[in-house]
Write a protein that holds these residues in place. Structure first.
Motif, PDB file in Angstrom:
ATOM      1  N   PHE A  33      75.455  34.062  47.748  1.00 49.37           N
ATOM      2  CA  PHE A  33      75.985  32.954  47.598  1.00 49.37           C
ATOM      3  C   PHE A  33      76.100  32.636  45.937  1.00 49.37           C
ATOM      4  O   PHE A  33      75.059  32.801  45.368  1.00 49.37           O
ATOM      5  N   TYR A  68      68.740  33.008  54.840  1.00 48.80           N
ATOM      6  CA  TYR A  68      69.086  33.176  53.130  1.00 48.80           C
ATOM      7  C   TYR A  68      67.952  32.412  52.494  1.00 48.80           C
ATOM      8  O   TYR A  68      67.321  31.428  52.960  1.00 48.80           O
ATOM      9  N   GLU A 100      73.246  31.988  43.649  1.00 49.67           N
ATOM     10  CA  GLU A 100      72.651  30.803  44.109  1.00 49.67           C
ATOM     11  C   GLU A 100      71.680  30.936  45.067  1.00 49.67           C
ATOM     12  O   GLU A 100      70.507  30.319  45.427  1.00 49.67           O
ATOM     13  N   ALA A 101      71.890  31.859  46.108  1.00 47.41           N
ATOM     14  CA  ALA A 101      71.141  32.416  47.192  1.00 47.41           C
ATOM     15  C   ALA A 101      71.488  33.870  47.572  1.00 47.41           C
ATOM     16  O   ALA A 101      72.699  34.295  47.486  1.00 47.41           O
ATOM     17  N   PHE A 144      69.520  21.041  38.136  1.00 46.64           N
ATOM     18  CA  PHE A 144      69.730  22.110  37.166  1.00 46.64           C
ATOM     19  C   PHE A 144      70.117  21.652  35.810  1.00 46.64           C
ATOM     20  O   PHE A 144      71.231  20.873  35.702  1.00 46.64           O
ATOM     21  N   LEU A 180      69.947  28.639  34.466  1.00 47.54           N
ATOM     22  CA  LEU A 180      69.736  27.534  34.982  1.00 47.54           C
ATOM     23  C   LEU A 180      68.190  27.278  35.591  1.00 47.54           C
ATOM     24  O   LEU A 180      68.003  27.920  36.623  1.00 47.54           O
ATOM     25  N   LYS A 181      67.725  26.183  34.815  1.00 46.92           N
ATOM     26  CA  LYS A 181      66.251  25.844  35.405  1.00 46.92           C
ATOM     27  C   LYS A 181      66.229  24.481  35.779  1.00 46.92           C
ATOM     28  O   LYS A 181      67.294  23.830  35.429  1.00 46.92           O
ATOM     29  N   VAL A 194      67.272  30.784  48.539  1.00 43.36           N
ATOM     30  CA  VAL A 194      67.892  30.171  47.460  1.00 43.36           C
ATOM     31  C   VAL A 194      67.096  30.710  46.299  1.00 43.36           C
ATOM     32  O   VAL A 194      65.791  31.010  46.409  1.00 43.36           O
ATOM     33  N   GLN A 195      67.789  30.797  44.958  1.00 41.48           N
ATOM     34  CA  GLN A 195      67.159  31.125  43.930  1.00 41.48           C
ATOM     35  C   GLN A 195      66.355  29.899  43.316  1.00 41.48           C
ATOM     36  O   GLN A 195      67.056  28.888  43.230  1.00 41.48           O
ATOM     37  N   GLU A 196      65.321  30.152  42.500  1.00 40.10           N
ATOM     38  CA  GLU A 196      64.571  29.063  41.974  1.00 40.10           C
ATOM     39  C   GLU A 196      65.396  28.707  40.640  1.00 40.10           C
ATOM     40  O   GLU A 196      65.661  27.571  40.211  1.00 40.10           O
ATOM     41  N   THR A 197      65.636  29.786  39.795  1.00 41.26           N
ATOM     42  CA  THR A 197      66.437  29.624  38.623  1.00 41.26           C
ATOM     43  C   THR A 197      67.669  30.389  38.792  1.00 41.26           C
ATOM     44  O   THR A 197      67.741  31.543  39.596  1.00 41.26           O
ATOM     45  N   LEU A 198      68.690  29.673  38.331  1.00 40.30           N
ATOM     46  CA  LEU A 198      69.881  30.660  38.345  1.00 40.30           C
ATOM     47  C   LEU A 198      70.393  31.382  37.314  1.00 40.30           C
ATOM     48  O   LEU A 198      70.424  31.247  36.355  1.00 40.30           O
ATOM     49  N   PHE A 239      71.201  24.141  51.188  1.00 36.89           N
ATOM     50  CA  PHE A 239      72.493  23.630  50.890  1.00 36.89           C
ATOM     51  C   PHE A 239      72.806  22.295  51.402  1.00 36.89           C
ATOM     52  O   PHE A 239      73.973  21.940  51.806  1.00 36.89           O
TER      53      PHE A 239
END
Lengths: 750, 750
Positions: B638, B582, B603-604, A601, A588-589, B584-588, A648
């Motif tokens: 996460f 934590y 997610e993180a 996303f 997901l971008k 977070v991720q930029e892309t999932l 979050f």
């Protein structure tokens, strides 16, 4: 029940022992007699006469007495100020203002000196503390208070405490009053006004609290200087017109100030408050409580008749800006779940009933609230309920104009059966406004079908940014892509610029709710994207071929250049079915890198159908379908909120976005149906499919747009909207293919 | 009210005109008299005598009468079979079986021939159709029916229609009965049994329906061959022991078959049904309705005493497997929302009351269900309610053993105030089992705090895979990572292999609920990961320092090699606060590529704290906190469900995963608190923070694990669990640091 009678007995014993206070009618009517501000001496007499005989009032009194007795038991705490919202000293001082106000009322109604003594003792502790206080140590506010980190909360305190002071005024000696007024009340009023003009001298809900605070203590103290400062602002003060507050709002662009200006500016003649219902609810209390004080102490001002009675009208507008459960529509910065159960609305409903026209529908809301004000207005409500006058408060379709003169757009609400469509074509809405011209949200029976996100904030939850606005409020919640309206070239309306947005507003094209089976609201926006005109016409149609009323949405775009248009629908729940193929993303971008797009996303993409694209979903065991007229050059994007959200702070809610590229003029036409239901207990799905088989654009010219809707029963309906001449009297003749249509008014439907 | 009396009057008029049927006691008791199966001739007489005087029965009757009158008005439809579940012919035949059963009952109770005629006419249409039918055209089932795509639904039909036939038996001429029995009922019974042995000759809920169908029509037709085939299975038939059904379950591994074997196998002595409550609810109806028929027609079988009265015990077990709202815990393949409001539970509750010990608690559930069976048992319930015997059905902590002999693990439920902990240490649970040994879910007042995902299916919603199991049920819902238990090296328990899982089960270590303030369930699993032993001890503690009872979770892992352990918590709602950083991720991206991990987006990530890691969240305006003992070598992930989900079949729910790498033996210790609340109306957050300041592992040996819990008030509690010798009588002495502890039983707490 036993406890109930027991407490009432105590109350009545309390009353029968009340022999000290001589109260002739002359005394009661005198404006120098206390209490006089909210509770009046006459009101006290009337309440005492009815006690034990007015259930909703008696019950409220019983609860308040239990609450305050427990507080008295716990002792007084007046800590040295230290914390932000949610922190200990903040919460304690906030609690104290309520306790003081209630204890004052109990003293009057129950005539028990323990309450007066409690109020006096706490006020004296505040007197001792206040005179030692510098500015509050927390520095985040543009206008720091002394008890609280912002003047706003100091003002809240004084609005309530003025009432307490009024109630114990006669109990105090003159020396005690002098001490309090000299060391506490007057410096307090000065700090939030002359010492904090950037807070006080504005047209803004903050200032309304400031004005009311200064005015109410002025009324109790009989201080004309404070009263005038409250009504008209600080005399001879000029502020820099370009300065802004913490939220990015102008401090004082046009020099207006004071309570009357604050009534003038934010309320439209229909009573719509420019920031929207969530802030209206917040602002309501100082408006109404100070107005009540003015009505009681300065009846010659005729405050409730001011601006054609707008204060009472605004209560009706606010109640109409709530869904079937009484929750306010979260327009602009609004936190979901705020409702007419809020105490400010108890005040509003009681005052509206008593000082207005005794609308019996208000009694039904008061019954739901299950509490009343412990004053003259609460008595009136309690008597009305007791006498069996309750009627349902019926919310109908309503168009509320925005702007001081009612010509800066507005909000239209179409209601039919359980369906409510909220169409926002209002002006910017001050610093709490969102960039969402011509946006909508859809409700069914109090549930959100197509949501407005609301604000990005967890009010008073300290763990989330101190309970204050989160940065995602600006980067996401205010941006256009966060709303159900059109986004051009991935930029927000007015480029997300408050200064520009504040200069413009959409215009009503027409509103029609006379025919219950077809209700229409239509408005035009020409400034959100210079060179592009947006004309959106939203219709709720009740058709016997469909189980429930459905929504028809026609967005006509006319531009001087080729653009990309995004058209999102913020649904809830689970994807059920589409009539087009889509491909989910493996990773997901984000959908973009700015203007709110960085928070979405992308989950899946699709090429739309040539003709109609259909999307069905399931939420809370109910089925919904969007049918939208598309071409195979359109794209459909499935996205979800939550990207670039390092703490979050955002909800992971989904959206479906229709994307059309390289078009100058175009038309988005969609229907949204709510249909059927699913029971997990019987495991049966009822009416789970759309009843619309086709949606056709049969004509789209400068003057007219005509849409044909074909149901699965094969019946055809034609809706034609006039894009220019939309008056009720306008006569139209139109030929489509071989058929000729003639009608009078803005739209044709058959 | 008026309508109510009006309809009752009609009913009573109907009754007073009922003079034709002579009913001596001798006749009534005769087993050749009809009806005799569910409704009995004596029951009919008693019901008629009480009508108009038994509100819940009268109301049910009124509703059923209205429903069936409308059906009669609409006419009969018996379409040629064509569709899968949810399709038109499927839904119509399903509707018909209910209508036939109800119309038969109405004929008996109201003695109105129009109902008998309607049943006869429809049965004759089925007779005409059935004899022409080939196998159902849809081919997906391992055992195709004729009316429906699977024999299962054909069996459902016959279970209901047998009752209808019984009710109109005497109304029909012998020739009519012959015609129906010869062309419809007997071939129908044969098709679902001797012609479909892969369906019929099993221990499985499908077969229970088949057995009941064959047996019930056998009882009505007085056909000993069918009755014996129902009770004992198809005589002399041997099936391939290695064949599997559509769900991957063995068809018939050990050769057992028939109704009695179906009672033997799936029910433990405590009445726990091996597939879990959702399927027990589904299976319940044929068990109980056929048992009632056997009780009435073949009392000598003493069916309700069979296996120590397990059928009635199973009803009690099932009711205890529901949350505060009556929703069943979604263990294994269970669809959320299924509850004791389901009709099968009306049957269960009524039968349990009448044929069991008249437990007055059942009357309160019947009151909530607001309907009763229109038969002898429903009459008994209605009279019980009318006579004011209703008591609350109190659900207490309960341990339910699994396995035919009660020695194959089980399910332990700990209840304290509003908190319910469901701990699953059951056997595989047949083909509907999930690979989640020692998993748990947590509820508060009927709301999920830590969820079990349930199944991946939208039962009867045609748009979602025909309403059948979705492929994500296998790839996600059954996998271990979808559950709140430990996952070793990213593989599911038993490698996700049904054959292996079916051979093993965890073992109860101990269960203790005598002390309400500390309740414990502990179980051991040694086969899920060969070479690794999992011992999980779950505790609900009521402590005066905390607002509500909290959960303590101790998972002790002992392995012969170094592993990665993942430990997920499936919470709901919004992240509030952590005491660790934590990112977070930029892309999932997905968390893995198989065993369910491919369905999770990361997610993180975070590095855990050395000591305690804390995670707080907000859901439905309530606050929750996990406190878990970690080292800084642990990771916290996460994640969110929804990756590799090409048709959006999965819910986008979040999880927090504690990951520990390169450990052989390790201990996961956590507490979960529910605390406080938030009101969006008053905007006040109450008790929003954890009351546990520290969680310490003070000892962890082969024999004992000791955990200290320190509250924010500074109070310390020590919980010691015996890892080996856990009998009630066992005496323990243990020295920790300088303190010596002595106790008797499995655990120490002070």
């Amino acid at each position: 029940m036993k406890l109930h009678f027991y407490i009432l007995s105590i109350l009545l014993i309390g009353l029968s022992s009340c022999k000290e206070e001589p109260t002739s009618q002359a005394d009661l009517n005198s404006q120098s007699q206390h209490p006089k501000l909210i509770l009046t001496a006459q009101g006290v007499q009337d309440i005492r006469a009815q006690l034990g005989n007015i259930p909703i009032f008696d019950n409220t009194l019983k609860k308040v007495k239990a609450e305050i007795d427990a507080e008295i038991e716990n002792g007084i705490e007046v800590p040295v100020p230290k914390d932000y919202s949610g922190g200990y000293t903040h919460v304690t001082h906030k609690r104290n203002w309520l306790v003081l106000q209630k204890a004052g009322v109990l003293y009057q109604i129950l005539d028990d000196e323990k309450y007066a003594k409690y109020v006096k003792d706490m006020l004296m502790q505040y007197e001792a503390l206040y005179k030692t206080l510098p500015l509050h140590p927390k520095t985040r506010s543009y206008a720091r208070g002394k008890l609280f980190w912002q003047c706003l909360n100091d003002s809240n305190w004084l609005v309530y405490v003025s009432q307490a002071y009024d109630c114990v005024y006669n109990y105090l000696t003159e020396a005690e009053r002098d001490k309090l007024e000299t060391n506490l009340f007057r410096p307090f009023a000065d700090h939030i006004s002359v010492d904090s003009p950037q807070f006080y001298q504005r047209v803004h809900n903050h200032s309304t609290w400031g004005n009311a605070a200064v005015g109410m203590i002025g009324l109790v103290m009989d201080d004309e200087q404070l009263i005038n400062r409250a009504l008209y602002g600080i005399k001879d003060l000029k502020l820099d017109a370009n300065k802004k507050d913490d939220d990015g709002g102008f401090l004082n662009k046009d020099g207006k100030a004071g309570f009357l200006a604050n009534i003038e500016e934010p309320f439209s003649p229909d009573g719509y408050y420019n920031e929207g219902p969530y802030y209206q609810r917040y602002a309501m209390y100082p408006f109404l409580i100070f107005a009540t004080g003015l009505h009681n102490v300065k009846p010659e001002l005729k405050i409730f008749e001011y601006k054609d009675g707008v204060l009472l009208k605004s209560i009706n507008a606010l109640l109409n800006l709530s869904d079937a459960d009484g929750d306010f529509f979260p327009l602009n910065d609004g936190q979901k779940g705020m409702s007419y159960y809020n105490n400010a609305l108890v005040t509003a409903v009681d005052i509206s009933y008593y000082y207005g026209e005794q609308d019996q529908g208000l009694l039904s809301i008061s019954e739901k609230q299950d509490q009343v004000l412990l004053d003259d207005s609460g008595l009136a409500i309690a008597l009305g309920i007791k006498e069996g006058k309750v009627k349902p408060f019926e919310k109908k379709s309503i168009n509320l104009s925005d702007g001081p003169d009612g010509n800066q757009g507005g909000v239209g609400i179409l209601r039919q059966d359980d369906v409510e469509l909220v169409f926002k074509y209002a002006a910017q809405g001050s610093s709490h406004g969102h960039y969402d011209k011509l946006s909508f949200s859809l409700y069914e029976n109090g549930e959100e079908v197509i949501q407005d996100y609301g604000l990005a904030r967890f009010v008073n939850i300290e763990q989330k940014g101190g309970g204050n606005y989160l940065k995602e409020n600006k980067t996401w919640a205010k941006q256009t892509i966060a709303h159900n309206t059109v986004i051009q070239n991935e930029t927000s309306h007015f480029n997300g610029k408050y200064e520009i947005g504040s200069e413009h507003h959409p215009d009503l094209h027409y509103f029609s709710s006379e025919n219950e089976n077809i209700q229409v609201v239509s408005a035009k926006e020409t400034n959100a994207y210079p060179g592009t005109e947006m004309l959106r016409t939203m219709v709720i149609i009740k058709d016997e071929d469909l189980e429930k009323p459905y929504m028809l949405d026609i967005m006509k775009l006319t531009s001087d250049k080729s653009n990309q248009y995004d058209f999102p629908f913020y649904y809830f729940g689970q994807v059920l079915e589409t009539n087009f193929e889509y491909q989910v993303q493996e990773t997901l971008k984000t959908l973009g890198d700015k203007n709110g797009y960085q928070h979405l996303f992308l989950e899946a993409t699709a090429k739309a159908n040539d003709g109609n694209s259909k999307f069905s979903w399931l939420n809370n065991n109910k089925f919904y379908t969007i049918t939208t007229a598309t071409t195979n050059r359109d794209k459909i994007l499935f996205a979800r909120i939550g990207a670039n959200d390092p703490e979050f702070n955002l909800r992971r809610d989904p959206t479906l976005i229709l994307r059309r590229k390289n078009e100058k003029n175009t038309l988005f036409v969609s229907t949204i149906e709510s249909h059927g239901s699913y029971s997990p207990v019987t495991e049966s799905a009822v009416n789970s499919k759309s009843s619309i088989s086709e949606l056709k654009i049969v004509l789209n010219t400068n003057d007219y747009t005509a849409i044909e809707i074909i149901t699965i029963n094969g019946n055809k309906k034609l809706f034609i909207t006039a894009n220019n001449s939309a008056s009720k009297e306008a006569k139209h003749t139109l030929k489509i293919n071989d058929n000729s249509y003639q009608w009078t008014g803005a739209y044709y439907f058959k």
